[in-house]
Design a protein around this motif. Structure first.
Motif, mmCIF file in Angstrom:
data_model
loop_
_atom_site.group_PDB
_atom_site.id
_atom_site.type_symbol
_atom_site.label_atom_id
_atom_site.label_comp_id
_atom_site.label_asym_id
_atom_site.label_seq_id
_atom_site.Cartn_x
_atom_site.Cartn_y
_atom_site.Cartn_z
ATOM 1 N N ALA A 1 6.584 0.064 -2.402
ATOM 2 C CA ALA A 1 7.180 0.978 -1.438
ATOM 3 C C ALA A 1 8.347 0.265 -0.783
ATOM 4 C CB ALA A 1 6.153 1.393 -0.386
ATOM 5 N N SER A 2 9.517 0.882 -0.842
ATOM 6 C CA SER A 2 10.731 0.266 -0.300
ATOM 7 C C SER A 2 11.253 1.075 0.877
ATOM 8 C CB SER A 2 11.805 0.181 -1.395
ATOM 9 O OG SER A 2 13.017 -0.322 -0.879
ATOM 10 N N ARG A 3 11.117 0.499 2.071
ATOM 11 C CA ARG A 3 11.686 1.044 3.297
ATOM 12 C C ARG A 3 11.279 2.512 3.523
ATOM 13 N NH1 ARG A 3 15.168 -2.712 5.215
ATOM 14 N NH2 ARG A 3 15.879 -1.239 6.808
ATOM 15 N N SER B 1 8.100 -1.742 4.069
ATOM 16 C CA SER B 1 8.107 -2.099 2.649
ATOM 17 C C SER B 1 6.831 -2.866 2.344
ATOM 18 C CB SER B 1 9.316 -2.966 2.294
ATOM 19 O OG SER B 1 10.530 -2.260 2.470
ATOM 20 N N VAL B 2 6.196 -2.533 1.237
ATOM 21 C CA VAL B 2 4.965 -3.227 0.853
ATOM 22 C C VAL B 2 4.743 -3.023 -0.637
ATOM 23 C CG1 VAL B 2 3.421 -1.255 1.302
ATOM 24 C CG2 VAL B 2 2.540 -3.593 1.513
ATOM 25 N N GLY B 3 4.083 -3.977 -1.270
ATOM 26 C CA GLY B 3 3.801 -3.853 -2.696
ATOM 27 C C GLY B 3 2.486 -4.506 -3.044
ATOM 28 N N GLY C 1 1.704 8.307 2.084
ATOM 29 C CA GLY C 1 3.013 8.057 1.480
ATOM 30 C C GLY C 1 2.924 7.186 0.248
ATOM 31 N N LEU C 2 2.096 6.152 0.314
ATOM 32 C CA LEU C 2 1.943 5.242 -0.824
ATOM 33 C C LEU C 2 1.278 5.914 -2.014
ATOM 34 C CD1 LEU C 2 0.785 2.089 1.142
ATOM 35 C CD2 LEU C 2 2.852 2.231 -0.261
ATOM 36 N N SER C 3 0.512 6.965 -1.774
ATOM 37 C CA SER C 3 -0.238 7.609 -2.851
ATOM 38 C C SER C 3 0.386 8.920 -3.335
ATOM 39 C CB SER C 3 -1.677 7.886 -2.380
ATOM 40 O OG SER C 3 -1.683 8.794 -1.289
ATOM 41 N N GLY C 4 1.592 9.220 -2.898
ATOM 42 C CA GLY C 4 2.264 10.425 -3.365
ATOM 43 C C GLY C 4 1.770 11.706 -2.741
ATOM 44 N N VAL D 1 8.768 5.228 -3.180
ATOM 45 C CA VAL D 1 7.564 4.572 -3.698
ATOM 46 C C VAL D 1 7.605 4.639 -5.215
ATOM 47 C CG1 VAL D 1 5.047 4.507 -3.689
ATOM 48 C CG2 VAL D 1 6.273 5.274 -1.640
ATOM 49 N N ARG D 2 7.407 3.508 -5.853
ATOM 50 C CA ARG D 2 7.419 3.446 -7.314
ATOM 51 C C ARG D 2 6.124 2.847 -7.838
ATOM 52 N NH1 ARG D 2 12.604 1.535 -5.875
ATOM 53 N NH2 ARG D 2 14.355 2.722 -6.757
ATOM 54 N N LEU D 3 5.628 3.399 -8.932
ATOM 55 C CA LEU D 3 4.509 2.823 -9.661
ATOM 56 C C LEU D 3 5.018 2.458 -11.044
ATOM 57 C CD1 LEU D 3 1.468 2.131 -9.719
ATOM 58 C CD2 LEU D 3 1.087 4.401 -10.695
ATOM 59 N N ASP D 4 5.064 1.154 -11.304
ATOM 60 C CA ASP D 4 5.647 0.662 -12.563
ATOM 61 C C ASP D 4 7.035 1.252 -12.794
ATOM 62 O OD1 ASP D 4 3.442 -0.942 -13.128
ATOM 63 O OD2 ASP D 4 2.420 0.650 -14.235
#
Length: 230
Positions: free
Chosen positions: A5-7, A22-24, A47-50, A59-62
């Protein structure tokens, strides 16, 4: 697997719910995400889980930003008002509902077998609110990872139920040892008690996640082994 997750931030109706964060996390990693108890924890988990579109950031997954993919791969455990179970329900009812969501057998026999496999058969008829704190969190986490597509588990404010933070942190490490990426949101006081470097809600400069070694495979016992023991 890598979740980043970016900003990201989430605005509320009267004040920010989640400041810029931001966290990963990757597989075999645990991240404590600490902050003042309140809506920021739930906003971050969603937010992190869509399940909630951040007002800023991504937020990106791979590398993918597909919200449907995030919802399938990133599971939110026990988020207040969102994924927490009805405390008035019997444990066996909650388990049956979660097993059905996971696409598994959810009849009474299957539920009781699942509880027995997880050393919780004695709680089957209890109201969910009467579960010991550590067992509540572990049971919900195990039901969550029963879903075949889950890669990231977000334990949401387990410390709000009281109990010993070392118990749910140990659970997070066990899940990570099995290959999951684990994010645990908690109060700053819990993180200090654990003595673990914690990421912060509302911060973009975060410590490295905690890497957890894979669980060692259990070697099958052979007839030769039995003879040697004799």
């Amino acid at each position: 697997m890598q979740l980043d997750a970016s900003r990201i931030s989430v605005r509320g109706p009267h004040a920010p719910m989640l400041g810029t964060t931001s966290v990963g996390v990757a597989d075999h990693q645990v991240v404590l995400l600490a902050g003042y108890p309140g809506p920021g924890h739930v906003a971050a988990a969603l937010g992190l889980s869509g399940r909630l579109r951040p007002d800023t950031g991504r937020v990106r997954l791979d590398g993918a930003t597909d919200a449907a993919l995030l919802r399938r791969r990133v599971a939110v455990v026990d988020a207040p008002g969102i994924t927490e179970p009805d405390d008035a329900l019997p444990v066996q009812t909650v388990v049956g509902e979660e097993l059905a969501i996971a696409g598994r057998k959810a009849g009474r026999k299957a539920v009781l077998e699942w509880l027995d496999e997880h050393d919780a058969a004695q709680h089957a008829g209890k109201r969910f609110e009467h579960l010991p704190v550590a067992e509540r969190t572990e049971l919900l986490a195990e039901l969550t990872v029963a879903r075949p597509d889950v890669q990231v588990v977000i334990l949401t404010m387990p410390d709000r139920h009281g109990g010993d933070p070392h118990e749910w942190y140990a659970l997070g490490r066990r899940l990570a040892s099995r290959g999951y990426g684990v994010i645990i949101t908690c109060a700053d006081a819990s993180a200090r008690l654990l003595g673990v470097p914690a990421a912060q809600l509302g911060s973009v400069d975060q410590p490295e996640p905690i890497q957890v070694a894979p669980v060692a495979p259990v070697e099958p016992v052979t007839a030769i082994d039995e003879e040697l023991k004799a």
